[in-house]
Design an enzyme around this catalytic site. Structure first.
Site, PDB file in Angstrom:
ATOM      1  N   HIS A 176       0.799   4.292  -2.849  1.00 38.12           N
ATOM      2  CA  HIS A 176       1.001   5.742  -2.862  1.00 38.12           C
ATOM      3  C   HIS A 176       2.231   6.155  -3.670  1.00 38.12           C
ATOM      4  O   HIS A 176       2.350   7.313  -4.070  1.00 38.12           O
ATOM      5  CB  HIS A 176       1.147   6.261  -1.432  1.00 38.12           C
ATOM      6  CG  HIS A 176      -0.115   6.166  -0.624  1.00 38.12           C
ATOM      7  ND1 HIS A 176      -1.341   6.584  -1.100  1.00 38.12           N
ATOM      8  CD2 HIS A 176      -0.337   5.705   0.634  1.00 38.12           C
ATOM      9  CE1 HIS A 176      -2.265   6.384  -0.172  1.00 38.12           C
ATOM     10  NE2 HIS A 176      -1.689   5.850   0.879  1.00 38.12           N
ATOM     11  N   HIS A 198       0.836  -1.208   0.000  1.00 31.69           N
ATOM     12  CA  HIS A 198       0.000   0.000   0.000  1.00 31.69           C
ATOM     13  C   HIS A 198       0.867   1.252   0.000  1.00 31.69           C
ATOM     14  O   HIS A 198       0.654   2.181  -0.795  1.00 31.69           O
ATOM     15  CB  HIS A 198      -0.919  -0.045   1.222  1.00 31.69           C
ATOM     16  CG  HIS A 198      -1.738   1.184   1.470  1.00 31.69           C
ATOM     17  ND1 HIS A 198      -3.113   1.197   1.379  1.00 31.69           N
ATOM     18  CD2 HIS A 198      -1.394   2.456   1.837  1.00 31.69           C
ATOM     19  CE1 HIS A 198      -3.568   2.396   1.661  1.00 31.69           C
ATOM     20  NE2 HIS A 198      -2.537   3.189   1.944  1.00 31.69           N
ATOM     21  N   GLU A 199       1.845   1.282   0.906  1.00 31.45           N
ATOM     22  CA  GLU A 199       2.641   2.499   1.054  1.00 31.45           C
ATOM     23  C   GLU A 199       3.643   2.691  -0.081  1.00 31.45           C
ATOM     24  O   GLU A 199       3.757   3.774  -0.646  1.00 31.45           O
ATOM     25  CB  GLU A 199       3.374   2.492   2.405  1.00 31.45           C
ATOM     26  CG  GLU A 199       2.462   2.439   3.626  1.00 31.45           C
ATOM     27  CD  GLU A 199       1.551   3.640   3.763  1.00 31.45           C
ATOM     28  OE1 GLU A 199       1.780   4.668   3.085  1.00 31.45           O
ATOM     29  OE2 GLU A 199       0.582   3.569   4.536  1.00 31.45           O
ATOM     30  N   GLU A 213      -6.692   6.525  -1.069  1.00 27.96           N
ATOM     31  CA  GLU A 213      -6.519   5.377  -0.179  1.00 27.96           C
ATOM     32  C   GLU A 213      -7.082   4.115  -0.828  1.00 27.96           C
ATOM     33  O   GLU A 213      -6.509   3.032  -0.703  1.00 27.96           O
ATOM     34  CB  GLU A 213      -7.191   5.636   1.171  1.00 27.96           C
ATOM     35  CG  GLU A 213      -6.559   6.744   1.986  1.00 27.96           C
ATOM     36  CD  GLU A 213      -5.081   6.525   2.279  1.00 27.96           C
ATOM     37  OE1 GLU A 213      -4.637   5.348   2.297  1.00 27.96           O
ATOM     38  OE2 GLU A 213      -4.361   7.516   2.463  1.00 27.96           O
TER      39      GLU A 213
END
Length: 716
Positions: A472, A467-468, A526
């Site tokens: 992103h 995810h990070e 997100e």
């Protein structure tokens, strides 16, 4: 037992307890849940909230004296500014904090206060529940869900406890906010959001401001190159708008005239807190480990004194260049989740120690990232020209001044820095590993429960890491960076994958992701990052990076990761408000979208079973994750990225609002989700103090008394 299938929802019912009255999931039962009770219960302070210790003692003790002083002074800066968070939440939060800490000052156990008040055991427990939830959320609204926190005990009993403190100042403060603490009518005030026309609460705006006016002011700030990130917006009775910038120093006002309206930009908001934060950063400079840390701190000081966001951007340039520090920190106005307009950021700051063993695992992911990025479902035209290798560390948090602790962080959020210079990823190890005793796992089938419990930790670690870093950290914003200067070939623009024609939209000079997609931007992003994580984790070469030394099968971890996401999407109903048709939490809204994509994939890939005893069970066919789930999520993810890349807010927002709308068959399950709601953890954080010329870590037990004492010792 009979069974009914409605779309992808399975409903089971027993004839003697339930009557089907229509072809939808709408039932009457003598065991049915009171909707009125459920609707109010989500606002009442939770009982028996699990209190966990944010333990970093071993890592702190391993620091050198220089590193300890560096950590101490920046920790002081984070907490010096943290009272800003209260005022950014609501007008009641700051005085309520003063009341809570005031009544316990001198006795964190509250034993004397309890005896003097004369309240019952139940009433005292309800008061303590409220105290824990408010301290844990840094205000009287939940950081995760944006719902008001209302005491379970009566106003009369609450007043007895406050008056038993004998502190005239605290009692007077309480009397001034007493009615607001308990108010539930009009119902708009139960949620954070736009004041007009919704009647919601926001510490960023005066109650007389409408969304239209907020957008008008924002447009003028964009035109004039003024960031709203560290501001609040007020409207005077005469119609004048005041944009108040957080800064230690006052400087000359800036006046903007537009369409007969006047916008005045003033400086000196939160001057006392900003001065203390700046001074604490100054005190840390002699202990900086290198030139980048020194320049970062100097830029912090300049930003906090002047209110300049450009100076804060400069601090982040040096921060991302400070690769592999022993003590990792970040401070400022960072995340915009709580602002309904998505442009104003809450104060936050953290200080942490690097976990070298876990960091090595994340570095492997970084090393292989250039191989993994092409697996994402959008073409090279919508991906960054160059992958700027970021620093990705696993941290043991020493202290984190925030209204809600995240599990991971990907910053800075400044688009110009992220696109051209890079970013950092951090996974917060002691947040991820914190567990509460007797935690109940809802909506997971009995046959999945043991595997879920065994692997949810590593599955979450995989999810956070992907995810990070690759969520992103990927995707290109097609931009006109300055008049006539583009970051793509304007004479041969990329082909739109859904129209077959060259793209016709992009970001104009001065525009950012959040200013174009506005209020939906946080949740949309997100959701995109969560999609990237579950899309990539089924690739065995990726998930295997997380499994070194673990007794875990890759396919089992993938299954638990996808099951966890489906479960999170179901839990998202807890944060949805049917009256306003709004989701109260950005991440959960995104997870709900992913659940809907899974359900819509068909072929019985994901089903939700409603049992005879008004419970729910998630069925996810693990044999179809790669054949059915992956293509469905991939197509959705492709749309999310393309619309983001080309600044097509109209299409992107429309698609996102449609997929996050709650259809009747899922709305019918919301009361069950609320009835089985589990309270979120509250963390007890240590403090650092200087004793006999040394920095000492003062930690506390994971108890109510320990939580209260930790706040009292911060001299908050």
């Amino acid at each position: 037992m009979a069974q009914r299938v409605i779309g992808s929802i399975i409903v089971k019912f027993a004839a003697h307890t339930r009557t089907v009255i229509s072809t939808t999931t709408n039932y009457h039962s003598k065991h049915s849940i009171s909707k009125r009770a459920i609707s109010m219960s989500r606002f009442l302070a939770e009982s028996n909230v699990p209190i966990c210790l944010l333990d970093a003692k071993t890592h702190f003790e391993a620091l050198s004296n220089q590193e300890k002083f560096y950590a101490h002074h920046i920790a002081q800066a984070t907490w010096a500014g943290s009272k800003i968070i209260l005022d950014q939440t609501s007008s009641v939060s700051a005085p309520l904090f003063d009341v809570i800490l005031g009544v316990f000052r001198g006795d964190a156990s509250g034993a004397t206060l309890k005896g003097a008040s004369g309240v019952s055991e139940e009433e005292w427990s309800q008061f303590i529940d409220f105290v824990v939830v408010v301290l844990g959320n840094m205000g009287n609204y939940r950081s995760f869900g944006d719902t008001k926190i209302i005491p379970r005990l009566s106003e009369e009993s609450f007043s007895k406890i406050v008056k038993a403190s004998g502190n005239a100042g605290i009692i007077a403060t309480y009397e001034s906010i007493k009615s607001a603490i308990f108010a539930a009518d009009p119902s708009g005030q139960l949620l954070l959001g736009f004041p007009v026309p919704d009647g919601h609460i926001s510490g960023y705006y005066t109650p007389n401001l409408s969304k239209v006016e907020i957008d008008f002011v924002q447009a003028e700030l964009d035109v004039n190159g003024i960031s709203a990130l560290n501001t609040r917006l007020f409207k005077r009775d005469d119609g004048y708008y005041i944009v108040s910038v957080a800064s230690a120093l006052k400087s000359a006002d800036k006046v903007i005239e537009k369409g007969g309206k006047t916008i005045t930009v003033t400086y000196g908001d939160f001057a006392d807190q900003m001065r203390k934060a700046a001074d604490a950063c100054k005190a840390a400079i002699p202990y900086a480990a290198n030139e980048h840390q020194k320049k970062m701190l100097e830029a912090y000081v300049s930003s906090f004194e002047s209110g300049s966001i450009e100076d804060h951007i400069e601090s982040q340039r040096h921060w991302i260049k400070d690769v592999g520090p022993v003590v990792e920190t970040n401070v400022g106005f960072i995340e915009t989740y709580q602002d309904p307009a998505g442009v104003r950021a809450a104060w936050e700051g953290f200080v942490s120690c690097v976990n070298k063993e876990q960091t090595a695992k994340f570095n492997e992911l970084v090393n292989h990232a250039p191989e993994f990025i092409p697996k994402l479902p959008w073409g090279a035209a919508f991906e960054k020209d160059k992958f700027n290798r970021p620093d990705f560390t696993s941290l043991e948090v020493l202290t984190f001044a925030t209204s809600g602790l995240p599990a991971g962080v990907n910053i800075p959020n400044y688009d110009n820095i992220r696109m051209a210079e890079g970013f950092k990823n951090v996974s917060l190890g002691n947040v991820l590993s914190a567990s509460a005793p007797n935690e109940k796992i809802t909506f997971v089938r009995d046959e999945d429960l043991d595997l879920y419990k065994k692997l949810r930790g590593v599955a979450f670690e995989v999810q956070v890491g992907l995810h990070e870093l690759l969520g992103h950290g990927t995707g290109k914003l097609l931009s006109e960076e300055a008049p006539g200067k583009f970051n793509f070939d304007i004479n041969n623009p990329p082909i739109h994958p859904f129209t077959g024609s060259p793209v016709t939209t992009w970001y104009k000079p001065g525009e950012t992701w959040s200013s174009v997609f506005k209020g939906v931007s946080n949740s949309y992003e997100e959701c995109r990052a969560e999609c990237v994580a579950i899309y990539l984790c089924p690739f065995k070469e990726i998930v295997q990076l997380f499994l070194h030394g673990l007794d875990a099968d890759a396919d089992d971890v993938v299954y638990v990761a996808w099951l966890s996401m489906a479960r999170a999407g179901l839990l998202a109903l807890e944060f949805y408000d049917p009256a306003t048709k709004k989701h109260g939490q950005a991440h959960m809204q995104g997870r709900f979208a992913i659940l809907r994509v899974m359900l819509a994939a068909g072929q019985d890939f994901v089903k939700i079973e409603r049992t005879a005893d008004d419970d729910l069970r998630i069925h996810l066919d693990r044999s179809k994750i790669r054949s059915v789930g992956l293509p469905a999520v991939g197509e959705f993810l492709k749309k999310l990225q393309v619309y983001k890349s080309i600044a097509d807010a109209e299409t992107g927002t429309g698609m996102y609002n449609e997929i996050t709308a709650v259809p009747d068959e899922l709305l019918a399950l919301r009361d069950i989700v609320l009835a089985r709601k589990q309270p979120r953890k509250v963390f007890v954080q240590a403090n650092t103090v200087i004793q006999d010329g040394n920095v000492v870590l003062k930690d506390y037990p994971a108890t109510v008394e320990g939580l209260i004492q930790s706040w009292l010792d911060r001299q908050f």
